[in-house]
Design an enzyme around this catalytic site. Structure first.
Site, short mmCIF file in Angstrom:
data_model
loop_
_atom_site.label_atom_id
_atom_site.label_comp_id
_atom_site.label_asym_id
_atom_site.label_seq_id
_atom_site.Cartn_x
_atom_site.Cartn_y
_atom_site.Cartn_z
N LYS A 165 0.82 -1.22 0.00
CA LYS A 165 0.00 0.00 0.00
C LYS A 165 0.84 1.26 0.00
CE LYS A 165 -4.11 -1.92 2.13
NZ LYS A 165 -5.06 -1.82 3.26
N ASP B 230 -6.12 1.12 12.23
CA ASP B 230 -7.39 0.44 12.42
C ASP B 230 -7.45 -0.30 13.76
OD1 ASP B 230 -5.67 -1.66 12.08
OD2 ASP B 230 -6.47 -2.31 10.15
N PHE C 68 -6.52 -0.13 18.31
CA PHE C 68 -6.15 0.73 19.44
C PHE C 68 -4.75 0.49 19.95
CE2 PHE C 68 -10.46 2.20 19.41
CZ PHE C 68 -10.31 3.50 19.83
N CYS D 52 -13.55 -2.90 10.93
CA CYS D 52 -14.17 -2.82 9.61
C CYS D 52 -14.20 -4.19 8.96
CB CYS D 52 -13.43 -1.82 8.74
SG CYS D 52 -11.72 -2.24 8.47
N CYS E 196 0.07 11.38 29.28
CA CYS E 196 0.28 12.84 29.29
C CYS E 196 0.61 13.39 30.67
CB CYS E 196 -0.90 13.56 28.65
SG CYS E 196 -2.44 13.49 29.57
#
Ligand SMILES: [Zn+2]
Length: 339
Positions: free
Chosen positions: A83, A127, A129, A184, A245
């Site tokens: 890709k 796609d 996490f 997906c 963070c």
């Protein structure tokens, strides 16, 4: 002016102007994942004149990608192009002024910091996490904005996270196990939601690059285009115990190297990453005695008599396709490649 002729309509938009256009040209971005989101993001960013666009993807183009992955066509499927390579070819035709670096690799804890070198912003075209947490942690460690995006079914989510200023992805989503696990590949996706989320990602990135900070959306946006829902969750203070963070532990970077065996987004593919490198020519000769082999400059595909398929990449990865059982995948790997 003539230098910027191709950007004239964008520069007439006064909040970008010539000054903003120059900032675009001075910016380098990293797009991780060249699926539906990544190709849409790259399309916008390259046409807009971002100076350098580095794209990374670990997979090659398949027919089922064409419904929504805007940079690919049937020739790319026929040629089994990676890709990143196929995308680079299309992007260079759109705008030869942009430097495009295409990398075919699995993004993981061992290479993400290197991939982010000399990069001003990280854009999410992934796609899953576990990769998103990796991007989040690496971006916050390096002090680089991270533009999160995700789309599945008719729903999508997006947010711009800025180190030192906004919460991060982990402040909203605690761990990958807490998400629905829908992908997906299991529940499908329609292409308009992908475009919408990519457009939000690109627009927030543009605002940030030109310095229009007062215009930033500063919320986690959720859209369901089929069921007509839009929901903005305004940023509040970061979670005080956020390991990225706030506590700056960056858990996704702690695991050392990537896991050697990974299931690829629920589509009957297991990735095994044990070797340092494969010489495709040598492996082609070796495997053609026992399997139907197709070699391209970028990968080697072997149809096994067991029914599964091996796809071998020069960077040391093997995809075992046709099974979602990692034990079965390892057995085939050891039978044909050797462990
Ligand atoms: Zn956080």
């Amino acid at each position: 002016m003539s230098q910027y002729q191709r950007y004239s309509r964008q520069m007439l938009f006064s909040q970008i102007g010539e000054e903003g256009q120059k900032k675009f040209g001075d910016t380098s971005i990293l797009i991780v994942g060249m699926g539906a989101l990544g190709t849409a993001i790259a399309n916008h960013m390259v046409r807009a004149g971002i100076g350098k666009v580095r794209i990374v993807d670990r997979d090659y183009v398949e027919k089922s990608n064409l419904q929504r992955q805007m940079l690919f066509d049937e020739d790319d499927v026929e040629a089994t192009l990676p890709k990143a390579v196929a995308a680079k070819r299309k992007l260079e035709k759109m705008n030869s002024e942009v430097t495009i670096e295409a990398i075919t690799a699995d993004v993981n804890a061992s290479n993400i910091l290197e991939l982010m070198e000399e990069i001003d912003m990280v854009m999410d075209g992934t796609d899953n996490f576990s990769t998103r947490f990796l991007l989040n942690d690496a971006a916050f460690k390096q002090g680089i904005p991270y533009v999160y995006g995700g789309a599945v079914s008719s729903r999508g989510m997006t947010a711009l996270f800025i180190p030192g200023e906004t919460p991060c992805l982990r402040c909203f989503i605690q761990d990958a196990g807490g998400t629905t696990g829908e992908t997906c590949d299991t529940i499908g996706v329609i292409s308009p939601i992908v475009d919408i989320i990519a457009s939000y990602q690109v627009t927030e990135a543009m605002k940030y690059i030109v310095g229009a900070y007062e215009k930033l959306n500063r919320c986690l946006l959720t859209v369901d285009i089929w069921n007509n829902h839009t929901y903005s969750m305004k940023y509040s203070s970061p979670k005080t115990d956020c390991p990225a963070c706030q506590k700056k532990e960056f858990p996704a970077l702690q695991h050392g190297a990537a896991s050697e065996v990974a299931s690829l987004c629920g589509r009957e593919t297991i990735q095994i990453n044990l070797e340092k490198a494969f010489d495709l020519k040598e492996w082609s000769l070796r495997l053609e005695k026992v399997a139907k082999v197709k070699k391209t400059p970028f990968l080697l595909k072997a149809e096994l008599e067991e029914g599964e398929r091996l796809v071998i990449f020069p960077d040391g990865r093997v995809l075992v396709q046709g099974t979602s059982d990692s034990g079965r995948a390892k057995a085939l790997y050891s039978r044909y490649i050797g462990m």
